[in-house]
Design a protein around this motif. Structure first.
Motif, PDB file in Angstrom:
ATOM      1  N   CYS A 179      -0.113  -1.365  14.974  1.00  0.00           N
ATOM      2  CA  CYS A 179      -0.630  -2.138  13.845  1.00  0.00           C
ATOM      3  C   CYS A 179       0.545  -2.656  13.024  1.00  0.00           C
ATOM      4  CB  CYS A 179      -1.537  -1.262  12.987  1.00  0.00           C
ATOM      5  SG  CYS A 179      -2.179  -2.093  11.507  1.00  0.00           S
ATOM      6  N   SER A 180       0.492  -3.922  12.649  1.00  0.00           N
ATOM      7  CA  SER A 180       1.608  -4.538  11.921  1.00  0.00           C
ATOM      8  C   SER A 180       1.672  -4.117  10.465  1.00  0.00           C
ATOM      9  CB  SER A 180       1.497  -6.061  11.987  1.00  0.00           C
ATOM     10  OG  SER A 180       0.304  -6.489  11.351  1.00  0.00           O
ATOM     11  N   GLY A 181       0.557  -3.587   9.936  1.00  0.00           N
ATOM     12  CA  GLY A 181       0.560  -3.164   8.535  1.00  0.00           C
ATOM     13  C   GLY A 181       0.312  -4.272   7.537  1.00  0.00           C
ATOM     14  N   LEU A 182      -0.146  -5.439   8.004  1.00  0.00           N
ATOM     15  CA  LEU A 182      -0.452  -6.537   7.077  1.00  0.00           C
ATOM     16  C   LEU A 182      -1.494  -6.103   6.044  1.00  0.00           C
ATOM     17  CD1 LEU A 182      -0.583  -9.567   9.535  1.00  0.00           C
ATOM     18  CD2 LEU A 182       0.957  -9.360   7.579  1.00  0.00           C
ATOM     19  N   ARG A 183      -1.383  -6.651   4.845  1.00  0.00           N
ATOM     20  CA  ARG A 183      -2.297  -6.295   3.756  1.00  0.00           C
ATOM     21  C   ARG A 183      -3.745  -6.514   4.182  1.00  0.00           C
ATOM     22  NH1 ARG A 183      -4.538  -9.132  -0.514  1.00  0.00           N
ATOM     23  NH2 ARG A 183      -3.422 -11.001   0.114  1.00  0.00           N
ATOM     24  N   ARG A 184      -4.579  -5.498   3.943  1.00  0.00           N
ATOM     25  CA  ARG A 184      -5.978  -5.569   4.348  1.00  0.00           C
ATOM     26  C   ARG A 184      -6.943  -5.042   3.295  1.00  0.00           C
ATOM     27  NH1 ARG A 184      -2.953  -1.998   6.974  1.00  0.00           N
ATOM     28  NH2 ARG A 184      -3.358   0.202   6.565  1.00  0.00           N
ATOM     29  N   SER A 185      -6.416  -4.309   2.308  1.00  0.00           N
ATOM     30  CA  SER A 185      -7.281  -3.697   1.302  1.00  0.00           C
ATOM     31  C   SER A 185      -7.372  -4.576   0.058  1.00  0.00           C
ATOM     32  CB  SER A 185      -6.742  -2.319   0.900  1.00  0.00           C
ATOM     33  OG  SER A 185      -6.581  -1.506   2.045  1.00  0.00           O
ATOM     34  N   PRO A 186      -8.568  -4.765  -0.487  1.00  0.00           N
ATOM     35  CA  PRO A 186      -8.726  -5.642  -1.651  1.00  0.00           C
ATOM     36  C   PRO A 186      -8.033  -5.125  -2.905  1.00  0.00           C
ATOM     37  CG  PRO A 186     -10.769  -4.460  -1.153  1.00  0.00           C
ATOM     38  CD  PRO A 186      -9.854  -4.227  -0.016  1.00  0.00           C
ATOM     39  N   ASP A 187      -7.780  -3.811  -2.966  1.00  0.00           N
ATOM     40  CA  ASP A 187      -7.138  -3.264  -4.164  1.00  0.00           C
ATOM     41  C   ASP A 187      -5.609  -3.319  -4.104  1.00  0.00           C
ATOM     42  OD1 ASP A 187      -7.162  -1.465  -2.081  1.00  0.00           O
ATOM     43  OD2 ASP A 187      -7.346   0.300  -3.358  1.00  0.00           O
ATOM     44  N   VAL A 188      -5.062  -3.842  -2.996  1.00  0.00           N
ATOM     45  CA  VAL A 188      -3.610  -4.006  -2.890  1.00  0.00           C
ATOM     46  C   VAL A 188      -3.223  -5.335  -3.521  1.00  0.00           C
ATOM     47  CG1 VAL A 188      -1.692  -4.317  -1.276  1.00  0.00           C
ATOM     48  CG2 VAL A 188      -3.436  -2.599  -0.812  1.00  0.00           C
ATOM     49  N   PRO A 189      -2.214  -5.358  -4.390  1.00  0.00           N
ATOM     50  CA  PRO A 189      -1.814  -6.613  -5.057  1.00  0.00           C
ATOM     51  C   PRO A 189      -1.537  -7.731  -4.064  1.00  0.00           C
ATOM     52  CG  PRO A 189      -0.649  -4.728  -5.983  1.00  0.00           C
ATOM     53  CD  PRO A 189      -1.385  -4.217  -4.786  1.00  0.00           C
ATOM     54  N   GLU A 190      -1.914  -8.944  -4.411  1.00  0.00           N
ATOM     55  CA  GLU A 190      -1.779 -10.067  -3.483  1.00  0.00           C
ATOM     56  C   GLU A 190      -0.329 -10.369  -3.120  1.00  0.00           C
ATOM     57  OE1 GLU A 190      -3.865 -13.543  -4.554  1.00  0.00           O
ATOM     58  OE2 GLU A 190      -5.826 -12.566  -4.693  1.00  0.00           O
ATOM     59  N   PHE A 191       0.590 -10.039  -4.020  1.00  0.00           N
ATOM     60  CA  PHE A 191       1.994 -10.344  -3.723  1.00  0.00           C
ATOM     61  C   PHE A 191       2.558  -9.399  -2.660  1.00  0.00           C
ATOM     62  CE2 PHE A 191       2.225  -7.201  -7.173  1.00  0.00           C
ATOM     63  CZ  PHE A 191       3.136  -6.293  -6.669  1.00  0.00           C
ATOM     64  N   LYS A 192       1.834  -8.330  -2.342  1.00  0.00           N
ATOM     65  CA  LYS A 192       2.308  -7.374  -1.354  1.00  0.00           C
ATOM     66  C   LYS A 192       1.778  -7.771   0.022  1.00  0.00           C
ATOM     67  CE  LYS A 192       2.864  -2.425  -0.525  1.00  0.00           C
ATOM     68  NZ  LYS A 192       2.565  -1.063  -0.987  1.00  0.00           N
ATOM     69  N   THR A 193       2.671  -8.255   0.877  1.00  0.00           N
ATOM     70  CA  THR A 193       2.262  -8.745   2.197  1.00  0.00           C
ATOM     71  C   THR A 193       1.875  -7.610   3.136  1.00  0.00           C
ATOM     72  OG1 THR A 193       3.790 -10.596   1.917  1.00  0.00           O
ATOM     73  CG2 THR A 193       2.939 -10.222   4.130  1.00  0.00           C
ATOM     74  N   PHE A 194       2.586  -6.491   3.053  1.00  0.00           N
ATOM     75  CA  PHE A 194       2.350  -5.366   3.960  1.00  0.00           C
ATOM     76  C   PHE A 194       1.986  -4.119   3.167  1.00  0.00           C
ATOM     77  CE2 PHE A 194       5.143  -8.266   6.183  1.00  0.00           C
ATOM     78  CZ  PHE A 194       4.630  -8.293   7.463  1.00  0.00           C
ATOM     79  N   GLU A 195       1.070  -3.326   3.709  1.00  0.00           N
ATOM     80  CA  GLU A 195       0.728  -2.057   3.080  1.00  0.00           C
ATOM     81  C   GLU A 195       0.900  -0.884   4.037  1.00  0.00           C
ATOM     82  OE1 GLU A 195      -3.476  -0.998   2.554  1.00  0.00           O
ATOM     83  OE2 GLU A 195      -3.940  -3.103   2.983  1.00  0.00           O
ATOM     84  N   GLY A 196       1.390  -1.142   5.233  1.00  0.00           N
ATOM     85  CA  GLY A 196       1.602  -0.084   6.208  1.00  0.00           C
ATOM     86  C   GLY A 196       0.534  -0.084   7.280  1.00  0.00           C
ATOM     87  N   PRO A 197       0.852   0.435   8.478  1.00  0.00           N
ATOM     88  CA  PRO A 197      -0.122   0.473   9.567  1.00  0.00           C
ATOM     89  C   PRO A 197      -1.383   1.238   9.174  1.00  0.00           C
ATOM     90  CG  PRO A 197       2.073   1.037  10.350  1.00  0.00           C
ATOM     91  CD  PRO A 197       2.153   1.010   8.864  1.00  0.00           C
ATOM     92  N   CYS A 198      -2.532   0.790   9.692  1.00  0.00           N
ATOM     93  CA  CYS A 198      -3.786   1.473   9.366  1.00  0.00           C
ATOM     94  C   CYS A 198      -3.856   2.847  10.005  1.00  0.00           C
ATOM     95  CB  CYS A 198      -4.985   0.617   9.767  1.00  0.00           C
ATOM     96  SG  CYS A 198      -5.167   0.375  11.558  1.00  0.00           S
ATOM     97  N   ASP A 199      -3.159   3.052  11.113  1.00  0.00           N
ATOM     98  CA  ASP A 199      -2.974   4.378  11.706  1.00  0.00           C
ATOM     99  C   ASP A 199      -1.742   4.332  12.603  1.00  0.00           C
ATOM    100  OD1 ASP A 199      -3.667   3.218  14.126  1.00  0.00           O
ATOM    101  OD2 ASP A 199      -5.549   4.300  14.352  1.00  0.00           O
ATOM    102  N   LYS A 200      -1.419   5.441  13.236  1.00  0.00           N
ATOM    103  CA  LYS A 200      -0.179   5.538  14.019  1.00  0.00           C
ATOM    104  C   LYS A 200      -0.408   5.416  15.515  1.00  0.00           C
ATOM    105  CE  LYS A 200       2.434   8.131  10.589  1.00  0.00           C
ATOM    106  NZ  LYS A 200       3.290   9.308  10.309  1.00  0.00           N
ATOM    107  N   THR A 201      -1.547   4.844  15.904  1.00  0.00           N
ATOM    108  CA  THR A 201      -1.834   4.665  17.324  1.00  0.00           C
ATOM    109  C   THR A 201      -0.888   3.642  17.937  1.00  0.00           C
ATOM    110  OG1 THR A 201      -4.174   5.149  16.940  1.00  0.00           O
ATOM    111  CG2 THR A 201      -3.611   4.025  18.996  1.00  0.00           C
TER     112      THR A 201
END
Length: 312
Positions: free
Chosen positions: A161-183
């Motif tokens: 997983c590339s970790g691209l921003r996916r959660s609505p509560d993450v600030p829009e200026f943050k492009t990445f928030e980390g992989p959704c899991d470590k698979t």
């Protein structure tokens, strides 16, 4: 000739062989290095460097270019055969560094001295190990066993997983928030990306060769099956914080080093560090080997550096 004779004597006199391989090892198979990539026509015309495309920023800003880069690399790695040096290393291992009693001793010391928790029920390295920053998995292709190898910068053999921003509560200026899991998702052997290397573009439809019915490997820009965001190679990228290290390989490497140090101290074991194709752009292996050579008992460790461009 005198140098070769000295190296041959070191091989005969050593008990453990640790290989450190950098980009120069891959280059002999015809793969591009950082320098040759940055001097290619497309990169020169667009004033780009390797760092510009081998980064998460390129994925978020120009996915067509990013997957052209990723796909071109993957296709090249899978269709290119490793050169003869890999087979030579395997022959060295089999002839001079296959010692069941020493292998058992190293395994015992790894369990005793472990720095990183690991599954001791799995195979453990013995008198031979490869530490590399190359991401082409050529050592696995040529017979190095997984427990004898640490690919410190990851491998194109797997995507994550590339970790691209996916959660609505993450600030829009943050492009990445980390992989959704470590698979980690293993790329099927027959998979090929559809890319135009000359224009550095890639489509968002079907791959050149995909896997029918597979939810991941029937897209030219594969998506994480869990969060539906982009997948990327499981390799270290410049400026990226989302790389998922292979914990098993890292643990084997760190625990193996502790075992080697203990074996030298207790059993007067002799170690040969064989560094191949490690330059100054990514000097991690060079630094690690120099440090290890200084740490081990004088006279029980020798460093051989194979690099005509940067011999010192």
């Amino acid at each position: 000739m005198e140098t070769l004779e000295k190296v041959a004597k070191l091989i005969l006199d050593s008990d453990i062989l640790i290989v450190g391989a950098g980009a120069g090892m891959s280059a002999d198979s015809g793969l591009k290095t950082y320098a040759t990539i940055s001097s290619s026509p497309y990169f020169e015309q667009h004033n780009l460097t390797y760092r510009d495309v081998a980064s998460p920023d390129c994925l978020s800003k120009n996915p067509s270019q990013y997957y052209a880069w990723v796909g071109g690399n993957h296709n090249t790695f899978t269709r290119t055969d490793p050169h003869e040096e890999y087979a030579i290393l395997q022959r060295l291992k089999q002839r001079y560094f296959s010692n069941p009693s020493l292998d058992e001793r190293i395994g015992e010391l790894m369990k005793e001295k472990q720095l990183r928790q690991f599954d001791s029920s799995q195979p453990l390295p013995g008198a031979f190990f490869v530490y590399t920053t190359n991401v082409d998995s050529y050592f696995l292709k040529t017979g190095v066993r997984p427990h004898e190898l640490c690919q410190d910068h990851g491998s194109y053999k797997y995507f994550q997983c590339s970790g691209l921003r996916r959660s609505p509560d993450v600030p829009e200026f943050k492009t990445f928030e980390g992989p959704c899991d470590k698979t980690l998702y293993e790329v099927p052997p027959k998979f090929r990306f559809d890319v135009d290397w000359e224009t550095m573009t890639s489509g968002d439809g079907l791959p050149l060769v995909g896997v029918d019915g597979d939810p991941v490997w029937n897209l030219n820009r594969p998506l994480c099956p869990r969060c539906k965001k982009a997948l990327r190679p499981n390799v270290y990228q410049f400026g990226g914080q989302c790389f998922i290290p292979n914990q098993t390989e890292s643990a084997n490497w760190l625990n193996f080093l502790e075992a080697v140090k203990a074996s030298v101290q207790r059993d007067s074991t002799k170690v040969l560090l064989l560094e191949i194709g490690v330059g100054l752009r990514v000097p991690k292996i060079r630094t690690a080997f120099e440090s290890l050579a200084r740490t081990l008992t004088p006279g029980h460790c020798h460093l051989v550096r194979v690099n005509p461009d940067f011999p010192d």
